[in-house]
Structure formats: structure tokens, C-alpha cells
Design an enzyme around this catalytic site. Structure first.
Site, PDB file in Angstrom:
ATOM      1  N   HIS A  72       5.579  19.329 -21.584  1.00 12.34           N
ATOM      2  CA  HIS A  72       6.256  20.174 -20.685  1.00 12.34           C
ATOM      3  C   HIS A  72       6.357  19.750 -19.003  1.00 12.34           C
ATOM      4  O   HIS A  72       7.044  20.057 -18.501  1.00 12.34           O
ATOM      5  CB  HIS A  72       4.615  21.212 -20.387  1.00 12.34           C
ATOM      6  CG  HIS A  72       4.637  22.456 -19.623  1.00 12.34           C
ATOM      7  ND1 HIS A  72       4.316  23.704 -19.252  1.00 12.34           N
ATOM      8  CD2 HIS A  72       5.841  23.163 -17.853  1.00 12.34           C
ATOM      9  CE1 HIS A  72       4.395  24.625 -17.862  1.00 12.34           C
ATOM     10  NE2 HIS A  72       5.518  23.266 -17.731  1.00 12.34           N
ATOM     11  N   GLU A 126      10.860  19.950 -13.007  1.00 15.16           N
ATOM     12  CA  GLU A 126       9.987  18.997 -12.851  1.00 15.16           C
ATOM     13  C   GLU A 126       9.622  17.975 -12.087  1.00 15.16           C
ATOM     14  O   GLU A 126       8.806  17.573 -12.057  1.00 15.16           O
ATOM     15  CB  GLU A 126      10.089  18.402 -14.831  1.00 15.16           C
ATOM     16  CG  GLU A 126       9.479  19.634 -15.884  1.00 15.16           C
ATOM     17  CD  GLU A 126       7.754  20.423 -15.085  1.00 15.16           C
ATOM     18  OE1 GLU A 126       6.836  19.715 -15.512  1.00 15.16           O
ATOM     19  OE2 GLU A 126       7.800  21.692 -15.037  1.00 15.16           O
ATOM     20  N   HIS A 130       6.753  18.022  -8.924  1.00 18.28           N
ATOM     21  CA  HIS A 130       5.916  16.975  -9.299  1.00 18.28           C
ATOM     22  C   HIS A 130       6.045  15.777  -9.763  1.00 18.28           C
ATOM     23  O   HIS A 130       5.803  14.710  -9.083  1.00 18.28           O
ATOM     24  CB  HIS A 130       5.851  17.329 -11.549  1.00 18.28           C
ATOM     25  CG  HIS A 130       4.614  18.497 -11.565  1.00 18.28           C
ATOM     26  ND1 HIS A 130       3.665  19.236 -11.151  1.00 18.28           N
ATOM     27  CD2 HIS A 130       5.331  19.983 -11.945  1.00 18.28           C
ATOM     28  CE1 HIS A 130       3.044  20.664 -11.488  1.00 18.28           C
ATOM     29  NE2 HIS A 130       4.619  20.549 -11.564  1.00 18.28           N
TER      30      HIS A 130
END
Length: 237
Positions: A72, A126, A130
Site C-alpha cells: 500500500h 503515494e 508520503h
């Protein structure tokens, strides 16, 4: 100079200066966020638990992913439970930087969101949410390569199956899942559950902690605040 005109000019200059200060402050905050964090969570999800929700799923354009835990994300975190996000709006996702990784990412980091896609939007999200917060230690290619390498170094499904916990729709204790992951990887893990379309609670994601250089797994400074019931299902995929 007319006094009214002078006041008007002064107000405009002050306003422009205020905006400049705000902009510079925001840029400085981004830089600070990108530099400081304590560890990563490597988060892997079970595709069966993503797809049997009421919202369902869509396989990527590359086809049905393997029946295995998939990535993920690799998420920077602080020891106090907070986490940085969206740290550098100037460092956008660039697929050309990961062209040599895409084949591997299609199998290990696929998007199951609808509509069906080539997973690029998922990877972009992502990285920008992040990955940019770890850019002080990991360039864009290094960020994705690190997540793939870390996933390859642990076999979550194998660890569970070795303990008799199989994705067969059966019910297992949360503690036995945690124990199996610790036994198989050498590190404690956090587990997260969701519910299927009938409302049954099931194993969804497993969190392992990684040092701030994304080199090695570590004992978690803080396990995620995700909770599961004492008994959960492990669906097939």
C-alpha cells in the site's frame, strides 16, 4: 504626493509583503517537513479484503494481481504518532524515473481502485503524499525501489500459512496473526481490519516498521492505532 495616494500605495506594499512572507513560510514549512521523521511504516494490504467490500474493486489493466499481500505504501512517521504529508509540491511524480521498476510494481504494488487503471495515479498519490516527506534520504526512484526491496525481504503470507493461517475464508484470532508475523519476520506488527459486504470483520493490512533510511526493519517505536476484534476472517483472493 497626495496623502490618500500615499496611504493606498503603502497598503498595497504591505499587502504584497504579507503575501510574500506567507509564501516563504509555507515553503520553509515544506522543507522542514521533508527533512524530519523518525521511522517508516511499510504497509501491505490483502487484496481479497479490499475487493470483497461493499465498494468492490477493479483489477488493474495489467490483469488480476497475484494472490499475495501487496504494497500500500511506505509512510514516514513520527514517534509520537503524527506523520508528515504532502511535503514538497515542487517534487511531482515522474514515471520516467521509475521506468525500470514498473514491471515489478505491477505485481507488487498494484492499484485495485475503480475504474481500472495502470496504477500510475496510485503511485503518484503515494509519492506526493508520503514519498516527498522522505526526499531528504530517498530520491523518487530510491523510494519506490526501497519499498519493493523491503517487501521482497519478508514473506507475510508464507509466515501466516506456516502458522496454519490461510486465506480460505476461515476465522482466526488476531493474536495468532500477530504472533505468526512476529515469528516469521522477527518483528512485531500492527494489523488493521475492515469489513466485507456482509459486515464480517477481516484482516486487511499489516504494518511493519522500518528505520529512517529505509534500510532495515526495526522494532516499532509505536504500533499504529488500528484495532481488530479478537476473531477475524481471512478471505480468499
Amino acid at each position: 504626493m497626495d496623502s490618500n495616494l500615499l496611504r493606498s500605495c503603502s497598503a498595497k506594499i504591505a499587502g504584497a509583503l504579507f503575501i510574500t512572507i506567507l509564501f516563504c513560510g509555507a515553503m520553509e514549512l515544506e522543507a522542514v517537513q521533508a527533512q524530519g521523521f523518525d521511522f517508516f511504516y511499510l504497509v501491505q494490504q490483502w487484496p481479497g479484503s479490499y475487493c470483497n467490500r461493499e465498494a468492490s474493486c477493479c483489477y488493474p489493466t495489467t490483469g488480476k494481481p497475484p494472490s499475495d499481500f501487496s504494497i500500500h505504501g511506505l509512510w514516514p512517521n513520527y514517534n509520537d504518532g503524527r506523520y508528515p504529508s504532502n511535503c514538497d509540491s515542487t517534487n511531482s511524480f515522474d514515471s520516467s524515473q521509475i521506468s525500470d521498476l514498473i514491471k515489478e510494481m505491477n505485481g507488487k504494488w498494484p492499484s485495485l481502485a475503480c475504474p481500472s487503471s495502470n496504477s500510475m495515479t496510485f503511485w503518484e498519490h503515494e509519492w506526493e503524499k508520503h514519498g516527498t516527506c522522505s526526499e531528504s534520504v530517498l530520491a523518487q526512484h530510491d523510494y519506490f525501489a526501497a519499498a519493493l526491496r523491503l517487501k521482497e525481504s519478508v514473506d507475510l503470507l508464507g509466515a501466516l500459512e506456516k502458522a496454519g493461517i490461510r486465506p480460505d475464508g476461515g476465522e482466526y484470532s488476531s493474536s495468532s496473526i500477530e504472533d505468526a508475523v512476529q515469528s516469521g519476520t522477527g518483528y512485531s506488527a500492527g494489523i488493521e481490519c475492515n469489513t466485507d459486504e456482509s459486515g464480517k470483520e477481516q484482516l486487511y493490512q499489516i504494518y511493519l516498521c522500518v528505520d529512517s533510511s529505509a534500510s532495515n526493519f526495526i522494532s516499532c517505536p509505536l504500533l499504529p492505532s488500528t484495532k481488530c476484534s479478537s476473531q477475524v476472517f481471512f478471505p480468499s483472493f
